[in-house]
Design an enzyme around this catalytic site. Structure first.
Site, short mmCIF file in Angstrom:
data_model
loop_
_atom_site.label_atom_id
_atom_site.label_comp_id
_atom_site.label_asym_id
_atom_site.label_seq_id
_atom_site.Cartn_x
_atom_site.Cartn_y
_atom_site.Cartn_z
N ASP A 196 -27.42 6.62 4.03
CA ASP A 196 -28.66 6.56 3.83
C ASP A 196 -29.08 7.32 2.61
O ASP A 196 -30.43 6.50 2.00
CB ASP A 196 -29.45 7.25 5.28
N GLN A 229 -25.33 9.45 8.05
CA GLN A 229 -24.11 10.05 7.38
C GLN A 229 -23.23 10.86 8.48
O GLN A 229 -24.00 11.51 9.41
CB GLN A 229 -24.24 10.64 6.19
N HIS A 230 -22.19 11.10 8.04
CA HIS A 230 -21.58 12.08 9.03
C HIS A 230 -20.81 11.75 10.40
O HIS A 230 -19.90 12.19 10.99
CB HIS A 230 -22.03 13.36 8.89
#
Length: 495
Positions: A261, A74-75
């Site tokens: 995830d 992520q991110h």
């Protein structure tokens, strides 16, 4: 959907790309593959595409596969220009250079809200109310502010912003037109400019961070698909996704929505409300399946969405399995020997305590912190005591995550312990003592990739609910709680 239909799930994580191919109905694993990602906290996305091709090839290609979904770290910030070219290497979630940018955004939103006459006690509360999450260095919104301030030319060239799994899904669908970028609720909820409570982007927050509003991916529902790659007339170009990944020339290939995830792992585990998953991988995550959105004004709990239409309140630590790697390297032993050493020392390591902020920390938000070792004496200056202190310190950090979830009312009925470090006997033995609750350790599996495969099967089926796949028997582990250990840890943590 026929019984012999196969689906593929991808876990494009920080360290590697894993691909599993399963039967869409039974969930039986047919084959799998893996490829390494480069080290570092910034990576050119082309490395992920190359690793995906290698992992798919090791898994036997996609010729007999009907659908595929990608779960990813992520991110991370992936910036594209008008032509779809990558503007700069992607900044990953664990890149902390945007820590000051995050702090600035928290303060600036508080100032904006204050000007409207509405009383909001802190900037953290303003962000939690807006998007369920308070900016830290990991979030995309903070990375975009950093880009605007430190690389203005690259920021100016940025026409679209997406996340790692978005970019891979887009490449699978041909990756030429940026207007076809897609994402899902779970990954969008980790950007800092999407509200899982309302199901909408917050362009005003993107404007605050970046100074303008680049194109963002369309948010798909859990069982929707990004595209169906239809059979080509004649031979497809050699650089097409179909040819690069060994997809059948004559069969359609459905590309699922994908997921973050942790949301994919929850789906793969079959997590239900009341379950809390403690995942010990590159990062440490403590997350729960929730019917309602959450908003933690302290910022400890991120109010993410999950991959089913529900919500995924989550606490993330930067320091998890690599704390064990560091201990093994320090002592010059294998991870198996580290586990044996740790179990040979008494609980509490005779007063030796590690605060494990070896890479700074995200929860609590201390990006510039370092690890500290307390209570070192002649009597506990042994490899066994050091091994025990490192593992206990890592687990205490994760136990703080459990406390943060319960503090905002998230119920904890079962704790599922997963991730690479969950295979350590010492971690499994110590976890229930540190957490103060029994833990369940499911059979080892690729839960992120499995969750992505299950999502692909769901999209392929067109059903209202995802398929039910068995996750195997879980081992229940109990131990006498050691609350005094955590009390000592907190004294040093807050000193």
């Amino acid at each position: 959907m026929t019984r012999n239909a196969l689906v593929a799930g991808v876990d494009s994580s920080t360290q590697s790309c894993k691909v599993v191919i399963r039967d869409a109905v039974t969930g039986d694993r047919i084959r799998q593959g893996r490829a390494q990602h480069p080290d570092g906290t910034e990576v050119h996305p082309a490395a992920w595409w190359e690793a995906l091709g290698q992992a798919v090839a090791e898994a036997g290609g996609l010729e007999d596969v009907a659908a595929i979904s990608v779960a990813g770290q992520q991110h991370g910030m992936v910036c594209l220009d008008d032509e779809g070219a990558v503007v700069r290497p992607a900044l990953l979630w664990n890149d902390t250079r945007s820590a000051q940018a995050a702090a600035d955004l928290v303060a600036e939103l508080a100032a904006e809200v204050s000007e409207t006459g509405n009383h909001v006690p802190t900037g953290e509360a303003a962000w939690a109310d807006a998007v369920g999450t308070v900016p830290v260095a990991s979030l995309t919104v903070a990375k975009l502010r950093w880009l605007a301030e430190h690389e203005p030319a690259r920021a100016k060239s940025t026409a679209a912003v997406c996340l790692p799994h978005d970019w891979l899904t887009w490449r699978l669908t041909d990756g030429r037109d940026i207007s076809t970028l897609t994402t899902d609720r779970s990954d969008a909820s980790g950007t800092g400019y999407y509200s899982p409570a309302t199901g909408a982007y917050r362009p005003d927050l993107l404007q605050l961070a970046f100074g303008r509003q680049p194109l963002l991916p369309t948010v798909l529902g859990p069982a929707e698909h990004a595209r169906i790659l239809q059979p080509s007339a004649g031979f497809a170009p050699a650089d097409s996704p179909r040819m690069r990944l060994g997809a059948a020339e004559l069969n359609p290939l459905l590309i699922g929505a994908g997921a973050g995830d942790n949301a994919a792992a929850a789906l793969g585990l079959g997590a239900r409300p009341g379950d809390v998953v403690v995942s010990i991988g590159t990062s440490g995550t403590v997350f729960a399946c929730s019917d309602a959105p959450t908003a933690d004004p302290t910022g400890a709990v991120a109010g993410f969405a999950d991959a089913t239409g529900r919500h995924l309140p989550l606490v993330c630590t930067l320091n998890a399995a690599r704390v064990l790697d560091a201990a093994a390297a320090l002592l010059g032993v294998s991870l198996g020997e580290l586990s044996r050493l740790a179990l040979s020392a008494p609980a509490g390591a005779d007063g030796l305590t590690l605060i494990p902020y070896l890479e700074g920390e995200r929860t609590p938000n201390r990006p510039d912190a370092t690890g500290t070792l307390h209570g070192l004496r002649l009597t506990n200056s042994t490899p066994a005591h050091l091994a025990r202190a490192y593992i206990e310190g890592m687990l205490c950090g994760l136990a703080d995550g459990l406390d943060a979830l319960t503090a905002i009312g998230v119920p904890v009925e079962r704790i599922l312990l997963v991730g690479g470090a969950a295979q350590s006997e010492a971690v499994r033995t110590m976890a229930p003592a540190v957490f103060g609750r029994p833990v369940l350790v499911p059979s080892a599996g690729q839960y992120v990739a499995d969750g992505a495969a299950l999502q692909a099967a769901w999209a392929l089926s067109g059903a209202a609910e995802p398929p039910t796949w068995g996750t195997g028997k879980a081992e229940r582990i109990e131990a006498e709680p050691v609350p005094w250990l955590r009390e000592r840890y907190h004294e040093y943590r807050d000193a």
